[in-house]
Design a protein around this motif. Structure first.
Motif, PDB file in Angstrom:
ATOM      1  N   TYR A 244       0.842  -1.191   0.000  1.00 33.77           N
ATOM      2  CA  TYR A 244       0.000   0.000   0.000  1.00 33.77           C
ATOM      3  C   TYR A 244       0.883   1.249   0.000  1.00 33.77           C
ATOM      4  O   TYR A 244       2.011   1.229   0.492  1.00 33.77           O
ATOM      5  CB  TYR A 244      -0.918   0.017   1.229  1.00 33.77           C
ATOM      6  CG  TYR A 244      -1.865  -1.154   1.286  1.00 33.77           C
ATOM      7  CD1 TYR A 244      -3.028  -1.162   0.516  1.00 33.77           C
ATOM      8  CD2 TYR A 244      -1.590  -2.252   2.095  1.00 33.77           C
ATOM      9  CE1 TYR A 244      -3.896  -2.247   0.551  1.00 33.77           C
ATOM     10  CE2 TYR A 244      -2.454  -3.348   2.139  1.00 33.77           C
ATOM     11  CZ  TYR A 244      -3.604  -3.335   1.362  1.00 33.77           C
ATOM     12  OH  TYR A 244      -4.454  -4.411   1.400  1.00 33.77           O
TER      13      TYR A 244
ATOM     14  N   ASP B  82      -3.233   1.429   8.587  1.00 35.73           N
ATOM     15  CA  ASP B  82      -4.543   0.846   8.898  1.00 35.73           C
ATOM     16  C   ASP B  82      -4.701  -0.527   8.255  1.00 35.73           C
ATOM     17  O   ASP B  82      -5.287  -1.444   8.855  1.00 35.73           O
ATOM     18  CB  ASP B  82      -5.659   1.768   8.422  1.00 35.73           C
ATOM     19  CG  ASP B  82      -5.781   3.022   9.282  1.00 35.73           C
ATOM     20  OD1 ASP B  82      -5.302   2.993  10.440  1.00 35.73           O
ATOM     21  OD2 ASP B  82      -6.342   4.028   8.792  1.00 35.73           O
ATOM     22  N   LYS B  83      -4.176  -0.680   7.046  1.00 31.44           N
ATOM     23  CA  LYS B  83      -4.287  -1.959   6.351  1.00 31.44           C
ATOM     24  C   LYS B  83      -3.530  -3.052   7.108  1.00 31.44           C
ATOM     25  O   LYS B  83      -3.975  -4.201   7.176  1.00 31.44           O
ATOM     26  CB  LYS B  83      -3.750  -1.836   4.924  1.00 31.44           C
ATOM     27  CG  LYS B  83      -4.610  -0.974   4.012  1.00 31.44           C
ATOM     28  CD  LYS B  83      -5.971  -1.631   3.761  1.00 31.44           C
ATOM     29  CE  LYS B  83      -6.789  -0.843   2.752  1.00 31.44           C
ATOM     30  NZ  LYS B  83      -8.104  -1.481   2.497  1.00 31.44           N
TER      31      LYS B  83
ATOM     32  N   ARG C 290      -3.058  -3.234  10.296  1.00 30.93           N
ATOM     33  CA  ARG C 290      -3.855  -3.596  11.479  1.00 30.93           C
ATOM     34  C   ARG C 290      -5.032  -4.492  11.098  1.00 30.93           C
ATOM     35  O   ARG C 290      -5.421  -5.383  11.850  1.00 30.93           O
ATOM     36  CB  ARG C 290      -4.349  -2.329  12.169  1.00 30.93           C
ATOM     37  CG  ARG C 290      -3.224  -1.516  12.806  1.00 30.93           C
ATOM     38  CD  ARG C 290      -3.702  -0.150  13.235  1.00 30.93           C
ATOM     39  NE  ARG C 290      -2.601   0.643  13.817  1.00 30.93           N
ATOM     40  CZ  ARG C 290      -2.610   1.964  13.909  1.00 30.93           C
ATOM     41  NH1 ARG C 290      -3.654   2.660  13.462  1.00 30.93           N
ATOM     42  NH2 ARG C 290      -1.581   2.595  14.455  1.00 30.93           N
ATOM     43  N   GLN C 291      -5.588  -4.262   9.919  1.00 30.14           N
ATOM     44  CA  GLN C 291      -6.730  -5.064   9.463  1.00 30.14           C
ATOM     45  C   GLN C 291      -6.298  -6.440   8.948  1.00 30.14           C
ATOM     46  O   GLN C 291      -7.024  -7.425   9.116  1.00 30.14           O
ATOM     47  CB  GLN C 291      -7.472  -4.319   8.344  1.00 30.14           C
ATOM     48  CG  GLN C 291      -8.110  -3.011   8.771  1.00 30.14           C
ATOM     49  CD  GLN C 291      -8.563  -2.188   7.571  1.00 30.14           C
ATOM     50  OE1 GLN C 291      -8.636  -2.690   6.446  1.00 30.14           O
ATOM     51  NE2 GLN C 291      -8.861  -0.913   7.801  1.00 30.14           N
ATOM     52  N   GLU C 292      -5.112  -6.493   8.335  1.00 27.24           N
ATOM     53  CA  GLU C 292      -4.694  -7.704   7.637  1.00 27.24           C
ATOM     54  C   GLU C 292      -3.599  -8.494   8.353  1.00 27.24           C
ATOM     55  O   GLU C 292      -3.132  -9.508   7.834  1.00 27.24           O
ATOM     56  CB  GLU C 292      -4.216  -7.338   6.217  1.00 27.24           C
ATOM     57  CG  GLU C 292      -5.289  -6.658   5.382  1.00 27.24           C
ATOM     58  CD  GLU C 292      -4.768  -6.136   4.049  1.00 27.24           C
ATOM     59  OE1 GLU C 292      -3.585  -6.410   3.723  1.00 27.24           O
ATOM     60  OE2 GLU C 292      -5.542  -5.469   3.333  1.00 27.24           O
TER      61      GLU C 292
ATOM     62  N   CYS D 267       0.328  -4.632  14.372  1.00 24.64           N
ATOM     63  CA  CYS D 267      -0.085  -3.434  15.104  1.00 24.64           C
ATOM     64  C   CYS D 267       0.108  -2.165  14.280  1.00 24.64           C
ATOM     65  O   CYS D 267      -0.153  -1.056  14.760  1.00 24.64           O
ATOM     66  CB  CYS D 267       0.704  -3.321  16.411  1.00 24.64           C
ATOM     67  SG  CYS D 267       0.414  -4.685  17.553  1.00 24.64           S
ATOM     68  N   GLY D 268       0.584  -2.331  13.057  1.00 29.25           N
ATOM     69  CA  GLY D 268       0.838  -1.171  12.200  1.00 29.25           C
ATOM     70  C   GLY D 268       2.153  -0.488  12.489  1.00 29.25           C
ATOM     71  O   GLY D 268       2.409   0.620  11.996  1.00 29.25           O
TER      72      GLY D 268
END
Length: 305
Positions: A92, A99-100, A102-104, A142-143
């Motif tokens: 990305y 944020d991605k 943290r989501q993935e 955790c990003g």
């Protein structure tokens, strides 16, 4: 010296399909989806020249536009991310990766032209020689920044002109020879000191565990390694902070049908260290002594030789 344009706006120059003619007419780049940014210096119009080849029989097509290496949605960046981080994560642009991740459960932040923008780096005595073409940064679940790597991209510089050849392709889709040549010496002079310096800088990065990736078309890869004395002067080492990964990224497979773009992929990789590159560069084979003296004598006294 004479040569041909071998790829024009992403398609083989000999390709007269509707797809090839359409992108050339619109002057768009099929690899970025936007207009071709490679401009002719005088006319300031889109060049569209992706690759050239010399007139000599058997000469390979040599990629001359760096954007050509970003085909298939920047497949090359994905390959290096997986090679460096030993994990298959999504890529990305810059801050979007936080944020991605943290989501993935993790992601790769990309910094480079058209992606995450330019990183603010210190300058070396007023010269921004720390800059690389791409920085890939792995973010954990955790990003948070976990590790990073850098990529330097190099195609071939051309000499002479392909103006007439380009005009012929634009107006008639006809392939003709022109005075275009390949500037091998400029590549060697410019890029080798750069990758040595940048490799040393990256070695000082606590989170850079894989060193520098140097990506180029196979003919450039071969010429650079040859300039360094060949692979025998550059022993293979496992990936480490001091690594320089020479990556040959070029055309793969056989010719494709009209209307299709030739795929690219990793042809070869040679991983060594910045120390070995520096050592090879500073200890190139020298000729026998008195070469200048003997040349002067042969010129002054031809009857003696």
């Amino acid at each position: 010296m004479a040569g041909f344009i071998s790829e024009f706006f992403g398609y083989r120059a000999s390709d007269r399909s509707e797809e090839a003619l359409s992108v050339a007419a619109k002057k768009t780049c099929p690899f970025t989806g936007g207009f071709c940014t490679k401009l002719l210096s005088r006319e300031r119009i889109a060049s569209g020249v992706c690759a050239v080849r010399q007139k000599t029989e058997g000469s390979p097509d040599v990629i001359c536009c760096p954007v050509r290496l970003y085909a298939e949605n920047y497949k090359m960046l994905h390959w290096i991310a997986e090679s460096a981080f030993k994990d298959k994560l999504n890529l990305y642009a810059g801050k979007n990766a936080v944020d991605k991740a943290r989501q993935e459960g993790g992601a790769v932040a990309v910094f480079g032209k058209g992606w995450g923008g330019e990183l603010r780096l210190p300058q070396r005595k007023g010269v921004g020689s720390y800059f690389v073409d791409w920085v890939l940064a792995r973010l954990d679940a955790c990003g948070e920044l976990a590790e990073l790597t850098a990529i330097e991209v190099q195609t071939i510089d051309t000499t002479g002109s392909y103006g007439n050849a380009r005009k012929s392709l634009s107006e008639e889709r006809k392939v003709i020879a022109d005075t275009v040549g390949l500037n091998w010496e400029n590549v060697s002079k410019r890029i080798i000191p750069q990758i040595i310096y940048k490799g040393q800088v990256l070695q000082r990065e606590d989170l850079c565990r894989s060193g520098l990736y140097f990506v180029c078309p196979h003919p450039v890869y071969h010429r650079v390694l040859e300039r360094l004395g060949g692979k025998e002067k550059l022993p293979v080492f496992p990936s480490q902070p001091a690594s320089i990964h020479f990556v040959s990224y070029d055309f793969i497979g056989n010719k494709v049908p009209d209307g299709c773009i030739m795929p690219l992929g990793v042809v070869e990789e040679h991983c060594t260290t910045v120390y070995k590159v520096q050592e090879a560069f500073s200890s190139l084979s020298l000729p026998e002594g008195n070469v200048y003296q003997n040349a002067v004598r042969r010129s002054l006294y031809p009857e003696r030789y």
